[in-house]
Each structure stands twice: as structure tokens, then as C-alpha cells.
Design an enzyme around this catalytic site. Structure first.
Site, short mmCIF file in Angstrom:
data_model
loop_
_atom_site.label_atom_id
_atom_site.label_comp_id
_atom_site.label_asym_id
_atom_site.label_seq_id
_atom_site.Cartn_x
_atom_site.Cartn_y
_atom_site.Cartn_z
N LYS A 80 0.88 -1.18 0.00
CA LYS A 80 0.00 0.00 0.00
C LYS A 80 0.91 1.22 0.00
O LYS A 80 2.07 1.13 0.41
CB LYS A 80 -0.86 0.01 1.28
CG LYS A 80 -2.08 0.89 1.19
CD LYS A 80 -3.23 0.19 0.52
CE LYS A 80 -4.43 1.11 0.37
NZ LYS A 80 -5.58 0.40 -0.20
N GLY A 180 -23.29 4.65 3.54
CA GLY A 180 -22.34 5.26 2.62
C GLY A 180 -22.69 4.91 1.18
O GLY A 180 -22.56 3.77 0.76
N VAL A 181 -23.17 5.91 0.44
CA VAL A 181 -23.52 5.67 -0.97
C VAL A 181 -22.57 6.46 -1.87
O VAL A 181 -22.99 7.30 -2.66
CB VAL A 181 -25.01 5.96 -1.27
CG1 VAL A 181 -25.86 4.79 -0.83
CG2 VAL A 181 -25.50 7.24 -0.60
N GLY A 182 -21.29 6.17 -1.71
CA GLY A 182 -20.27 6.75 -2.57
C GLY A 182 -20.10 5.87 -3.79
O GLY A 182 -21.07 5.33 -4.33
N VAL A 184 -18.65 2.80 -4.25
CA VAL A 184 -19.05 1.39 -4.12
C VAL A 184 -20.50 1.27 -3.67
O VAL A 184 -21.30 0.54 -4.26
CB VAL A 184 -18.14 0.64 -3.12
CG1 VAL A 184 -18.60 -0.80 -2.97
CG2 VAL A 184 -16.69 0.68 -3.56
P1 NAD Z 1 -16.30 6.92 -1.40
O1 NAD Z 1 -15.48 7.98 -0.74
O2 NAD Z 1 -16.66 7.07 -2.83
O3 NAD Z 1 -17.67 6.69 -0.58
C1 NAD Z 1 -17.74 6.67 0.79
C2 NAD Z 1 -19.05 7.35 1.16
O4 NAD Z 1 -19.25 7.18 2.58
C3 NAD Z 1 -19.05 8.85 0.89
O5 NAD Z 1 -20.22 9.18 0.14
C4 NAD Z 1 -19.06 9.48 2.28
O6 NAD Z 1 -19.76 10.71 2.33
C5 NAD Z 1 -19.77 8.41 3.09
N1 NAD Z 1 -19.55 8.45 4.53
C6 NAD Z 1 -18.42 8.76 5.22
N2 NAD Z 1 -18.66 8.67 6.55
C7 NAD Z 1 -19.94 8.28 6.70
C8 NAD Z 1 -20.78 8.01 7.81
N3 NAD Z 1 -20.34 8.15 9.05
N4 NAD Z 1 -22.06 7.61 7.58
C9 NAD Z 1 -22.53 7.48 6.33
N5 NAD Z 1 -21.79 7.74 5.23
C10 NAD Z 1 -20.52 8.14 5.42
O7 NAD Z 1 -15.48 5.56 -1.15
P2 NAD Z 1 -15.69 4.17 -1.90
O8 NAD Z 1 -14.68 4.04 -2.95
O9 NAD Z 1 -17.14 4.00 -2.21
O10 NAD Z 1 -15.26 3.16 -0.74
C11 NAD Z 1 -16.11 2.89 0.36
C12 NAD Z 1 -15.40 1.97 1.34
O11 NAD Z 1 -15.06 0.74 0.67
C13 NAD Z 1 -14.08 2.52 1.87
O12 NAD Z 1 -13.90 2.07 3.18
C14 NAD Z 1 -13.03 1.89 0.95
O13 NAD Z 1 -11.77 1.79 1.60
C15 NAD Z 1 -13.65 0.52 0.74
N6 NAD Z 1 -13.22 -0.14 -0.49
C16 NAD Z 1 -13.41 0.46 -1.69
C17 NAD Z 1 -13.03 -0.19 -2.86
C18 NAD Z 1 -13.24 0.44 -4.21
O14 NAD Z 1 -13.15 -0.26 -5.21
N7 NAD Z 1 -13.55 1.73 -4.28
C19 NAD Z 1 -12.45 -1.46 -2.80
C20 NAD Z 1 -12.28 -2.07 -1.55
C21 NAD Z 1 -12.66 -1.39 -0.40
#
Ligand code: NAD
Length: 356
Positions: A80, A180-182, A184
Site C-alpha cells: 500500500k 455510505g452511498v459513494g 461502491v
Molecule cells: P467513497 O469515498 O466514494 O464513498 C464513501 C461514502 O461514505 C461517501 O459518500 C461518504 O460521504 C460516506 N460516509 C463517510 N462517513 C460516513 C458516515 N459516518 N455515515 C454514512 N456515510 C458516510 O469511497 P468508496 O470508494 O465507495 O469506498 C467505500 C469503502 O469501501 C471505503 O472504506 C473503501 O476503503 C472501501 N473499499 C473500496 C473499494 C473500491 O473499489 N472503491 C475497494 C475495496 C474497499
């Protein structure tokens, strides 16, 4: 604790600090293990309060990548990287290219991809200085954003969990709460709605919530309510450490299947979940779809083959749930055992029979 003491306690192979005075680059690459192959891990660009916090994060995350790659059956090790700074203001072509040269100096022992705070176009800039950067935009011939594949893998894992608990992979009518609706979580919501699930979401970002509600017609609750929403499955897709001694008694679900890394705040939290009858699907298994997809770039990215391999997350999850039942342990412990057994077996094979 000093750097070497920290590396020793988690058995890291190598830590490389990168610096470029002109662009202000301050990066740390941690290689946890190359037993199975080159260490693959994203580069996180984050305004850490100090170097110690950045080092702690990169050491912890790289260790998790070793388990993730091993459990996914990939010929890759765990690594990482972090860049200390604010991605909105501190990123520049010079910084990413300087970082690319740092990555290149490891001659393929470390391969990077996007992570929190970095994007496919940043990877493209890094790629100008080193072949060891993946997650290149689709229009440049790469695999693009890994998040949709992580969502696909989560969905496959959810079906495996449904077979395990309800003996039926049809998710129609199941209630799923997504924290969390980012990138993923948003992708998962679309798949869940398509599968006929009743979906409840929350996010601290009002725009993200509004998008999910408007586009998919899902229900929304306040961020402090999502963990206690009565549902079949809770899907933490925001940040790590959400499952702890305070939150677990409040959960009203039968299973937890989410993408967030390191959902368990402490090692014992999987036992706490098991004690209240909640099936916890190990995060590093169910969220490996993005890693599996991006790793496909190493052998020439073929979208159909990549999608098929991402579906393998479902089979891997099912096998781990069965093993946990058979051996009387938790799925998290069973998954860790599977990953460590593979590391030991293949590592030993490589020592025994070197390829010429
Ligand atoms: P992202 O930043 O696009 O989405 C995260 C979302 O969570 C954001 O919309 C944020 O506003 C929201 N959030 C933060 N704190 C919160 C809370 N307390 N309550 C509700 N919502 C909250 O990130 P992502 O890429 O969607 O990743 C999400 C998680 O999955 C992370 O922990 C990341 O490490 C993990 N992950 C992602 C991937 C990937 O392919 N993107 C792969 C493996 C693991």
C-alpha cells in the site's frame, strides 16, 4: 515505536519513503509481503495530521492487502502507499510523476492503483514514469475505476450469504441497509434495486443521499440511525471500525456484508457478532472485486474475463462460510486461515522449487 519496530511487529518486508522538494511530494510505500507475487496496493492521498499517522495507516493497510490477495487466489502480494497532503490542492503533474519515479525504483516489487484521494487520471500520470501503475482509464486501455467491480463482487458475496442463511440466492424482497452511498455503495444500491431488494441508505453527504433517493427511489435515514435499521443485511460501505462493542448490540440485521476495509474495530468483534447470531462476511474477501478487476490489467485487460473472475468472490465467500461452520470458527477467522495457509503453502513451494 520507531519505524523498524513497527515493521518488525507486523513482519513487513520493506518501507520506502519518497520525497520531491519541488512538488512537495511526501510518500510512504509499504511492502508487506511478496511471497505470492509483486505487492499490489492502492495509493491513498490524504491529509494525515503527521508522519506517524501516515506510517501507521500504510503499514496496517498493506498487511490487509496480503490477506486480501491471498484469499482471492491471486498471485500477488500485499502493499500500500500513502501520499501525505490534500488531494484537492496538493496534486500536480510534477508530484504524480515524481511519485511514479519512486514506484519505478522498486522495479515491479510494488504495483499501485487508485485509492481514496487518487483517480484514474492520476494513475495515468504515474504511469508515464513507470509501468507499475494500474487502474488506467478505460479510454487509455486500462480497467478504469475499480468501484463498480467491488460492487459486483459484494453482490456475488451477498448471494452466497443468502444461500448460506436462507438457502436461496434470490434477494427479492430482502431489506438491505447501506451505510455510505459513494462509489461502491452507489454501485451496490443500483444492483440491489435491480435484484428487487428494499434498500435503506444513509450518508453524511446530502447530495449522495439525494442522488440515491431520486435515481433509485430508495429510503434514507439519518447517519446515526443506519446501523440500527431492522434489515436482513447491513452493508457498511463508508469507513472502517464501525463494528465495535457499542454498535454491535444495536444492530438489527442477520448478516453484515460491506465494502469498508477493517470493519471490525477489534479482533474480538467477530466473536461479539457471532454471539448475537449475526453472520459477518469478512470484509477483505467480499470487497476484493476491485482488486481482482484491476489485477487483470497485468495480463491484458479483457472485460468479460475480468467480470467472470469478479463473480468468483461469491464462490470464495460461500467456501469460507462453510469452512467456518465445519470448523466451528467465525467466517473472519476462517478467511484469515485460508489466506495464511495459501501463503505458507505457495511460499514453501517457491523456496523448494525455484523457477529458472
Ligand atoms: P467513497 O469515498 O466514494 O464513498 C464513501 C461514502 O461514505 C461517501 O459518500 C461518504 O460521504 C460516506 N460516509 C463517510 N462517513 C460516513 C458516515 N459516518 N455515515 C454514512 N456515510 C458516510 O469511497 P468508496 O470508494 O465507495 O469506498 C467505500 C469503502 O469501501 C471505503 O472504506 C473503501 O476503503 C472501501 N473499499 C473500496 C473499494 C473500491 O473499489 N472503491 C475497494 C475495496 C474497499
Amino acid at each position: 515505536m520507531g519505524v523498524f519496530d513497527q515493521m518488525t511487529s507486523e513482519s513487513h518486508e520493506e518501507v520506502l519513503f519518497g520525497f520531491d522538494r519541488v512538488s512537495g511530494l511526501r510518500s510512504i510505500i509499504a511492502i508487506h509481503s511478496t511471497v505470492l507475487g509483486p505487492a499490489l496496493g492502492g495509493t491513498r492521498f490524504f491529509p494525515y495530521p503527521d508522519e506517524a499517522a501516515a506510517l501507521r495507516d500504510v503499514l496496517r493497510l498493506s498487511q490487509g492487502m496480503t490477506l486480501k490477495a491471498s484469499a482471492a487466489g491471486l498471485d500477488l502480494g500485499g502493499g500500500k502507499a500513502v501520499i501525505i497532503g490534500n488531494p484537492a490542492t496538493d496534486g500536480s503533474e510534477r508530484l504524480f510523476r515524481a511519485y511514479g519515479r519512486v514506484v519505478d525504483s522498486l522495479a515491479g516489487r510494488f504495483i499501485t492503483a487508485e485509492d481514496v484521494g487518487t483517480s484514474g487520471s492520476d494513475m495515468e500520470m504515474i504511469h508515464r514514469e513507470t509501468p507499475w501503475a494500474l487502474g488506467i482509464p478505460v479510454e487509455e486501455g486500462g480497467s478504469g475505476d475499480p468501484s463498480p467491480s467491488t460492487g459486483q463482487g459484494l453482490m456475488a458475496a451477498l448471494r452466497a450469504v443468502a444461500i448460506h442463511i436462507w438457502n436461496d440466492d434470490h434477494l427479492h424482497g430482502r431489506r438491505v441497509a447501506v451505510q455510505g452511498v459513494g462509489k461502491v455503495g452507489g454501485a451496490l444500491v443500483e444492483l440491489l434495486v435491480d435484484a428487487g431488494c428494499e434498500v435503506v441508505v444513509s450518508d453524511i453527504n446530502d447530495e449522495a443521499v439525494a442522488r440515491a433517493v431520486d435515481v433509485y427511489g430508495v429510503k434514507a435515514v439519518e447517519p446515526d440511525e443506519i446501523l440500527s435499521v431492522p434489515c436482513d443485511v447491513l452493508s457498511p460501505c463508508a469507513m472502517g471500525g464501525v463494528l465495535d462493542s457499542a454498535s454491535i448490540p444495536r444492530l438489527r440485521c442477520e448478516a453484515v456484508v460491506g465494502s469498508a476495509n477493517n470493519q471490525l474495530a477489534e479482533d474480538e468483534d467477530d466473536l461479539r457478532l457471532a454471539a448475537v447470531g449475526i453472520l459477518y462476511a469478512p470484509d477483505f474477501v467480499v470487497n476484493s472485486g476491485g482488486l481482482i478487476n484491476v489485477a487483470e490489467e497485468l495480463s491484458g485487460y479483457l472485460p468479460e474475463r475480468a467480470a467472470r473472475r469478479v463473480q468468483g468472490v461469491g464462490e470464495a465467500t460461500g467456501a469460507i462460510l462453510r469452512r467456518a461452520d465445519q470448523t466451528g470458527t467465525t467466517p473472519h477467522r476462517a478467511a484469515t486461515e485460508v489466506a495464511e495457509e495459501r501463503l505458507a503453502a505457495i511460499g514453501e513451494l517457491k523456496r523448494w522449487r525455484r523457477r529458472e
